[in-house]
Design a protein around this motif. Structure first.
Motif, PDB file in Angstrom:
ATOM      1  N   VAL A  54       0.849  -1.200   0.000  1.00 49.50           N
ATOM      2  CA  VAL A  54       0.000   0.000   0.000  1.00 49.50           C
ATOM      3  C   VAL A  54       0.887   1.253   0.000  1.00 49.50           C
ATOM      4  O   VAL A  54       0.626   2.213  -0.732  1.00 49.50           O
ATOM      5  CB  VAL A  54      -0.961  -0.010   1.219  1.00 49.50           C
ATOM      6  CG1 VAL A  54      -1.753   1.283   1.294  1.00 49.50           C
ATOM      7  CG2 VAL A  54      -1.892  -1.218   1.149  1.00 49.50           C
ATOM      8  N   GLU A  89       0.860   4.042  -2.838  1.00 48.66           N
ATOM      9  CA  GLU A  89       0.587   5.476  -2.553  1.00 48.66           C
ATOM     10  C   GLU A  89       1.788   6.357  -2.848  1.00 48.66           C
ATOM     11  O   GLU A  89       1.657   7.549  -3.026  1.00 48.66           O
ATOM     12  CB  GLU A  89       0.235   5.647  -1.063  1.00 48.66           C
ATOM     13  CG  GLU A  89      -1.082   5.018  -0.669  1.00 48.66           C
ATOM     14  CD  GLU A  89      -1.316   5.028   0.844  1.00 48.66           C
ATOM     15  OE1 GLU A  89      -0.347   5.229   1.603  1.00 48.66           O
ATOM     16  OE2 GLU A  89      -2.483   4.816   1.235  1.00 48.66           O
ATOM     17  N   SER A 120     -10.923  -0.179  15.537  1.00 49.86           N
ATOM     18  CA  SER A 120     -11.853  -0.556  14.475  1.00 49.86           C
ATOM     19  C   SER A 120     -12.734  -1.719  14.917  1.00 49.86           C
ATOM     20  O   SER A 120     -12.241  -2.807  15.217  1.00 49.86           O
ATOM     21  CB  SER A 120     -11.058  -0.957  13.219  1.00 49.86           C
ATOM     22  OG  SER A 120     -11.786  -1.884  12.451  1.00 49.86           O
ATOM     23  N   THR A 142     -14.624  -3.599  13.110  1.00 46.00           N
ATOM     24  CA  THR A 142     -14.483  -4.740  12.186  1.00 46.00           C
ATOM     25  C   THR A 142     -13.276  -5.582  12.557  1.00 46.00           C
ATOM     26  O   THR A 142     -13.316  -6.820  12.523  1.00 46.00           O
ATOM     27  CB  THR A 142     -14.275  -4.251  10.737  1.00 46.00           C
ATOM     28  OG1 THR A 142     -14.960  -3.025  10.572  1.00 46.00           O
ATOM     29  CG2 THR A 142     -14.719  -5.253   9.731  1.00 46.00           C
ATOM     30  N   ARG A 143     -12.201  -4.918  12.893  1.00 43.92           N
ATOM     31  CA  ARG A 143     -10.986  -5.660  13.255  1.00 43.92           C
ATOM     32  C   ARG A 143     -11.204  -6.415  14.575  1.00 43.92           C
ATOM     33  O   ARG A 143     -10.714  -7.532  14.734  1.00 43.92           O
ATOM     34  CB  ARG A 143      -9.810  -4.689  13.358  1.00 43.92           C
ATOM     35  CG  ARG A 143      -9.411  -4.126  11.974  1.00 43.92           C
ATOM     36  CD  ARG A 143      -8.348  -4.967  11.373  1.00 43.92           C
ATOM     37  NE  ARG A 143      -8.131  -4.848   9.960  1.00 43.92           N
ATOM     38  CZ  ARG A 143      -7.162  -4.140   9.371  1.00 43.92           C
ATOM     39  NH1 ARG A 143      -6.379  -3.377  10.091  1.00 43.92           N
ATOM     40  NH2 ARG A 143      -6.983  -4.206   8.070  1.00 43.92           N
ATOM     41  N   GLU A 168      -7.422  -1.157  -2.198  1.00 48.16           N
ATOM     42  CA  GLU A 168      -8.383  -0.309  -1.463  1.00 48.16           C
ATOM     43  C   GLU A 168      -8.863  -1.015  -0.194  1.00 48.16           C
ATOM     44  O   GLU A 168      -8.981  -0.404   0.865  1.00 48.16           O
ATOM     45  CB  GLU A 168      -9.582   0.044  -2.352  1.00 48.16           C
ATOM     46  CG  GLU A 168      -9.325   1.190  -3.312  1.00 48.16           C
ATOM     47  CD  GLU A 168      -8.639   2.398  -2.648  1.00 48.16           C
ATOM     48  OE1 GLU A 168      -9.063   2.818  -1.554  1.00 48.16           O
ATOM     49  OE2 GLU A 168      -7.657   2.901  -3.231  1.00 48.16           O
ATOM     50  N   LEU A 169      -9.142  -2.318  -0.315  1.00 51.95           N
ATOM     51  CA  LEU A 169      -9.578  -3.083   0.869  1.00 51.95           C
ATOM     52  C   LEU A 169      -8.486  -3.091   1.930  1.00 51.95           C
ATOM     53  O   LEU A 169      -8.746  -2.915   3.121  1.00 51.95           O
ATOM     54  CB  LEU A 169      -9.896  -4.525   0.470  1.00 51.95           C
ATOM     55  CG  LEU A 169     -11.249  -4.753  -0.187  1.00 51.95           C
ATOM     56  CD1 LEU A 169     -11.283  -6.106  -0.888  1.00 51.95           C
ATOM     57  CD2 LEU A 169     -12.351  -4.677   0.876  1.00 51.95           C
ATOM     58  N   ARG A 216      -6.229  -0.897   2.371  1.00 52.37           N
ATOM     59  CA  ARG A 216      -6.071   0.461   2.932  1.00 52.37           C
ATOM     60  C   ARG A 216      -7.117   0.756   3.982  1.00 52.37           C
ATOM     61  O   ARG A 216      -6.866   1.507   4.923  1.00 52.37           O
ATOM     62  CB  ARG A 216      -6.234   1.511   1.828  1.00 52.37           C
ATOM     63  CG  ARG A 216      -5.040   1.625   0.946  1.00 52.37           C
ATOM     64  CD  ARG A 216      -5.345   2.540  -0.197  1.00 52.37           C
ATOM     65  NE  ARG A 216      -5.076   3.936   0.129  1.00 52.37           N
ATOM     66  CZ  ARG A 216      -5.123   4.907  -0.762  1.00 52.37           C
ATOM     67  NH1 ARG A 216      -5.462   4.653  -2.015  1.00 52.37           N
ATOM     68  NH2 ARG A 216      -4.841   6.133  -0.415  1.00 52.37           N
ATOM     69  N   SER A 217      -8.311   0.208   3.773  1.00 53.13           N
ATOM     70  CA  SER A 217      -9.383   0.460   4.739  1.00 53.13           C
ATOM     71  C   SER A 217      -9.107  -0.426   5.948  1.00 53.13           C
ATOM     72  O   SER A 217      -8.353  -1.375   5.849  1.00 53.13           O
ATOM     73  CB  SER A 217     -10.726   0.050   4.129  1.00 53.13           C
ATOM     74  OG  SER A 217     -10.797  -1.350   4.043  1.00 53.13           O
ATOM     75  N   SER A 218      -9.673  -0.124   7.085  1.00 54.84           N
ATOM     76  CA  SER A 218      -9.480  -1.028   8.228  1.00 54.84           C
ATOM     77  C   SER A 218     -10.599  -2.055   8.280  1.00 54.84           C
ATOM     78  O   SER A 218     -10.906  -2.605   9.323  1.00 54.84           O
ATOM     79  CB  SER A 218      -9.424  -0.232   9.533  1.00 54.84           C
ATOM     80  OG  SER A 218      -8.175   0.366   9.645  1.00 54.84           O
ATOM     81  N   SER A 219     -11.239  -2.307   7.116  1.00 52.00           N
ATOM     82  CA  SER A 219     -12.409  -3.190   7.151  1.00 52.00           C
ATOM     83  C   SER A 219     -12.069  -4.616   6.766  1.00 52.00           C
ATOM     84  O   SER A 219     -12.845  -5.524   7.042  1.00 52.00           O
ATOM     85  CB  SER A 219     -13.490  -2.650   6.216  1.00 52.00           C
ATOM     86  OG  SER A 219     -12.983  -2.601   4.916  1.00 52.00           O
ATOM     87  N   ALA A 220     -10.905  -4.828   6.146  1.00 49.25           N
ATOM     88  CA  ALA A 220     -10.572  -6.183   5.704  1.00 49.25           C
ATOM     89  C   ALA A 220      -9.588  -6.829   6.664  1.00 49.25           C
ATOM     90  O   ALA A 220      -8.945  -6.156   7.465  1.00 49.25           O
ATOM     91  CB  ALA A 220      -9.969  -6.133   4.308  1.00 49.25           C
TER      92      ALA A 220
END
Ligand code: NAD
Ligand code: ZN
Ligand code: ZN
Length: 351
Positions: free
Chosen positions: A45, A49, A201, A203-204, A332-333, A335-339
């Motif tokens: 990532v 970036e 997070s 999700t985490r 993108e996944l 980068r997000s803290s959702s995966a």
């Protein structure tokens, strides 16, 4: 020249592209692997970036991204006697020089002239990858390519857990990204009595719950050190693993550490840390371990034995599997803290 698909960063600035490249061939001491699974990491990532770390990491462009992978050896270069065509392997990112004092004394993973696969060499987000034979670890049939692709980050977390000698102890893990999640699974496998998962997070924290962490704590709005001290009868945790890279988390971790406790620091903070060295380290007699990757290959052997025995289970950390063409969605996944962990499959066709 036969061609392959590869995720390449061609020039400075954000972004990468999927392009056609020549399939590499093996030079002396190298092998070519057909990449069967590759995992996206925070490092990829950063390179995507092109942040300040990436700009100063000695990366030569263009470069194929990716360093966490497993695949089949399809070509063996001159002088390689530890691998044959058909071997299934995973790859250690740390490329040792083989000649410095650290390499000669069993510490190749922190070689004085260390280079990194997928950072200083072309990586594995491609259908084939060129790998130094010294970095390839043969996988037994019981280990799937996907789990093999996790061995590199899992090994870092597993080693962080090992140095704490966690059997029967209460251990807090700060940050439940892939590294923290792997640390939670490793602590459990190594016999920790209680694990405490900490993340901002939700999700985490849900992923940490799947790994059966005993306590889940969101530090937002809490006096975290006080919560941890209350959970441990006023003593503090026996040990912690820092896997958030956040300096606030790290100073809270030291405050919540019991006297005589152990700390394994894996996260890489962007700024310097302020600590009360007297009360947080000296009077506590804290033992602090910096962890940079895995021992080559002592960590791999122990971790693999634990995976094969079923005691160390990490499949639930994989939340997404995507064909290579969908690398942008994968990044993108990540980068997000959702995966959790995102796996790229270079030979899977897009539906
Ligand atoms: N030392 C090594 O060899 C090595 C290897 C891989 C990764 N790393 C580093 O380890 C760290 C973790 O890697 P990752 O891939 O899991 O990263 P990640 O960014 O996916 O996970 C970090 C987690 O920390 C959480 N977090 C942020 N601030 C927090 C806070 N104040 N308290 C608690 N949790 C907080 C985030 O929500 C996130 O879930 C990163 O700093 C990475 O650079 C080091
Ligand atoms: Zn990585
Ligand atoms: Zn060396």
């Amino acid at each position: 020249m036969p061609r392959m698909s590869a995720v390449v960063k061609e020039r400075a600035g954000p972004g990468v592209r999927l392009i056609e490249r020549d399939i590499p061939s093996a030079g002396p001491g190298e092998v070519i692997i057909r990449v069967r699974a590759a995992a996206i990491c925070g490092t990829d990532v950063h390179i995507y970036e092109w942040n300040s770390w990436a700009q100063n990491a000695g990366i030569k462009l263009p470069i194929i991204l990716g360093h966490e992978c497993a695949g089949d050896v399809v070509e063996v270069g001159r002088g390689v006697d530890n691998l044959v065509v058909g071997d299934r392997v995973a790859v250690d990112t740390h490329i040792p020089c083989g000649t410095c004092r650290l390499c000669h004394t069993g510490r190749q993973h922190i070689c004085q002239n260390l280079e990194l696969f997928g950072v200083h060499t072309e990586g594995c987000f491609a259908q084939y990858a060129r790998v130094p034979a010294a970095c390839a670890w043969p996988l037994p049939q019981e280990v799937t390519y996907e789990v093999g692709a996790l061995f590199e980050p899992l090994g870092t977390a597993f080693r962080g857990a090992q140095v704490l000698e966690p059997a029967g102890k209460t251990v807090a893990v700060f940050g439940c990204g892939p590294i923290g999640l792997f640390a939670l699974a490793s602590l459990r496998a190594l016999g920790a009595a209680r694990t405490i998962a900490i993340d901002v997070s939700p999700t985490r924290l849900e992923l940490a719950a799947k790994l059966e962490a005993d306590h889940l704590i969101n530090p937002a709005g809490n006096d975290l050190a006080a919560v941890l001290i209350a959970l441990t009868d006023g003593y503090g945790v026996d040990a912690f693993i820092e896997a958030s890279g956040n300096t606030t988390a790290l100073s809270q971790a030291f405050q919540a550490l019991m006297k005589g406790g152990r700390a394994a620091i894996i996260g890489l903070p962007e700024k310097n840390l302020e600590l009360d060295v007297g009360s947080d380290i000296v009077f506590k007699e804290a033992t602090i371990f910096g962890i940079h990757g895995r021992l080559m290959f002592a960590t791999w052997e122990t971790m693999q034995n634990m995976v094969v025995s079923g005691r160390l289970q990490v499949e639930s950390v994989i939340t997404h599997r995507l064909p290579l063409q969908d690398f942008a969605a994968g990044i993108e996944l990540a980068r997000s803290s959702s995966a959790g962990k995102v796996i790229l499959l270079p030979w899977q066709k897009k539906e």
